[in-house]
Design an enzyme around this catalytic site. Structure first.
Site, short mmCIF file in Angstrom:
data_model
loop_
_atom_site.label_atom_id
_atom_site.label_comp_id
_atom_site.label_asym_id
_atom_site.label_seq_id
_atom_site.Cartn_x
_atom_site.Cartn_y
_atom_site.Cartn_z
N SER A 182 42.73 40.90 85.89
CA SER A 182 43.07 42.29 85.57
C SER A 182 44.04 42.34 84.40
CB SER A 182 43.70 42.97 86.78
OG SER A 182 44.99 42.42 87.04
N TYR B 238 33.89 -0.93 96.13
CA TYR B 238 32.76 -0.03 96.40
C TYR B 238 33.27 1.29 96.99
CZ TYR B 238 27.82 1.03 97.18
OH TYR B 238 26.54 1.58 97.13
N GLY C 266 34.07 9.71 91.43
CA GLY C 266 32.84 8.95 91.56
C GLY C 266 31.66 9.75 92.06
N HIS D 89 40.49 2.18 84.44
CA HIS D 89 41.83 2.70 84.16
C HIS D 89 42.65 1.54 83.62
CE1 HIS D 89 45.49 4.92 84.30
NE2 HIS D 89 45.96 4.42 85.42
N SER E 262 35.10 5.18 95.53
CA SER E 262 34.64 6.36 94.81
C SER E 262 33.93 6.00 93.50
CB SER E 262 35.82 7.29 94.52
OG SER E 262 35.42 8.38 93.72
N ASP F 166 44.97 0.60 91.86
CA ASP F 166 45.88 -0.06 90.92
C ASP F 166 46.78 -1.09 91.60
OD1 ASP F 166 44.98 1.42 88.73
OD2 ASP F 166 46.46 3.00 89.02
N GLU F 167 47.30 -0.73 92.78
CA GLU F 167 48.33 -1.57 93.40
C GLU F 167 47.81 -2.88 93.98
OE1 GLU F 167 47.21 1.60 96.54
OE2 GLU F 167 47.46 1.46 94.36
N ILE F 168 46.50 -3.02 94.14
CA ILE F 168 45.98 -4.29 94.67
C ILE F 168 45.24 -5.11 93.61
CG2 ILE F 168 45.81 -3.29 96.98
CD1 ILE F 168 42.78 -3.39 96.68
N GLU G 197 44.77 31.07 96.28
CA GLU G 197 44.10 31.70 95.15
C GLU G 197 44.13 30.84 93.88
OE1 GLU G 197 45.17 35.79 94.55
OE2 GLU G 197 45.01 36.26 96.68
#
Length: 334
Positions: free
Chosen positions: A251, A25, A133, A107, A27, A82-84, A230
């Site tokens: 410019s 639960y 999310g 993913h 993002s 991903d890692e868990i 910038e």
């Protein structure tokens, strides 16, 4: 040829009468769950006790330990880091899967690189919004959506495609359009974009520009403004209308410099290095390095993170942002 699906292309609601477990639960998790719930679907949350567990309850969801959520669900969307994912899948998801359940991801990393190997009798699909999310949720509430990807890895039930498209429609994605892909393509292009351009490439480009100016005797504060601060102005123009919009808006001096100096910085050698990065993604070298470092307590990862945290550009940036109250500070202090 690229195929894009919209609301009108999803003829069957394959989620009707099914229970959906959103695992995680964060993002993406909160956005998927809330959008599905608002569209009338039966959604439960699977998560370990903690702040996210409490937040999901506050948002009105039935919240369970992951194993319990999976037991009662027909569709399981895994939205964890991903890692868990691998450990959670092995210990809490896999033992509770039933024939013709649908296992979904936003993913493809763990499926594509074999960390997670689902049984042959479950559907496996991908629905990957191309945005964070909070944007997935906000655009849904506003009546629009974030474009997304979808793909099928396994179709055990014969309905995986319909379920995936129904899920994409359920989170609102087909309002904007969903592009068909594969787990392989989504994973490899996503990792390449992060490493070569969006994160790795841009961060090193900015740092190198900053160092070049400071080493030449210019004030670090001016260097920060010119090469980092910038950047947002340019990226916003690019986001809204591509490189043509950037060149239309800047410019003539800046545009001329773009044409004559850009190729001196991004030389053909850079493209060859990008190809090498892509190869390391394709052949599994990167994923193996990441997975092994995770097993070793992320020693390399945390060392690299600490080195970057101490760069002069970070110190200068923190000080300059204090002068700009119009920026909502997101400085990461340790």
């Amino acid at each position: 040829m690229t195929t894009v699906y919209y609301d009108q292309d999803v003829k069957t609601d394959a989620l009707q009468g099914k229970k959906i477990a959103v695992v995680g639960y964060g993002s993406q998790g909160h956005a998927h769950a809330q959008n599905l719930k608002d569209n009338g679907y039966d959604v439960v949350i699977g998560i370990r006790p903690g702040r996210s567990f409490d937040k999901a309850k506050e948002d009105g969801f039935d919240v369970f330990p992951v194993a319990e959520a999976v037991k009662q669900a027909d569709v399981i969307m895994v939205l964890l880091p991903d890692e868990i994912q691998g450990d959670v899948y092995k210990n809490e998801i896999e033992p509770n899967l039933e024939k013709h359940n649908a296992l979904a991801f936003a993913h493809g990393f763990n499926i594509h690189f074999g960390v997670i190997q689902p049984p042959a009798d479950v559907d496996v699909f991908l629905v990957a919004p191309k945005g964070p999310g909070h944007l997935v949720r906000r655009t849904f509430v506003e009546g629009s959506a974030v474009p997304s990807l979808f793909g099928i890895q396994q179709d055990a039930s014969g309905q995986a495609r319909n379920i995936a498209l129904s899920y994409a429609k359920g989170i609102g994605a087909t309002r904007a359009g969903v592009i068909e892909t594969t787990f392989k393509e989504e994973t490899e292009t996503d990792l390449f974009g992060e490493q070569a351009v969006l994160c790795g490439g841009v961060s090193k480009l900015i740092q190198s520009g900053f160092e070049t100016l400071v080493e030449a005797g210019y004030q670090p504060e001016l260097a920060y403004f010119e090469v980092l601060h910038e950047m947002k102005l340019i990226v916003d123009l690019m986001y809204e209308g591509g490189m043509e919009n950037v060149r239309y808006s800047i410019s003539n001096t800046a545009e001329f410099g773009d044409y004559v100096s850009g190729p001196r910085v991004i030389t053909p050698d850079v493209k060859e290095n990008m190809k090498a990065v892509l190869t390391d993604i394709q052949n599994g070298n990167f994923s193996n390095r990441f997975i092994e470092d995770n097993k070793n307590g992320f020693k390399e990862f945390y060392k690299l993170r600490e080195e970057q945290h101490g760069h002069q550009i970070e110190k200068v940036g923190r000080e300059l942002r204090e002068m700009m109250p119009f920026i909502k500070s997101k400085s990461i202090e340790k």
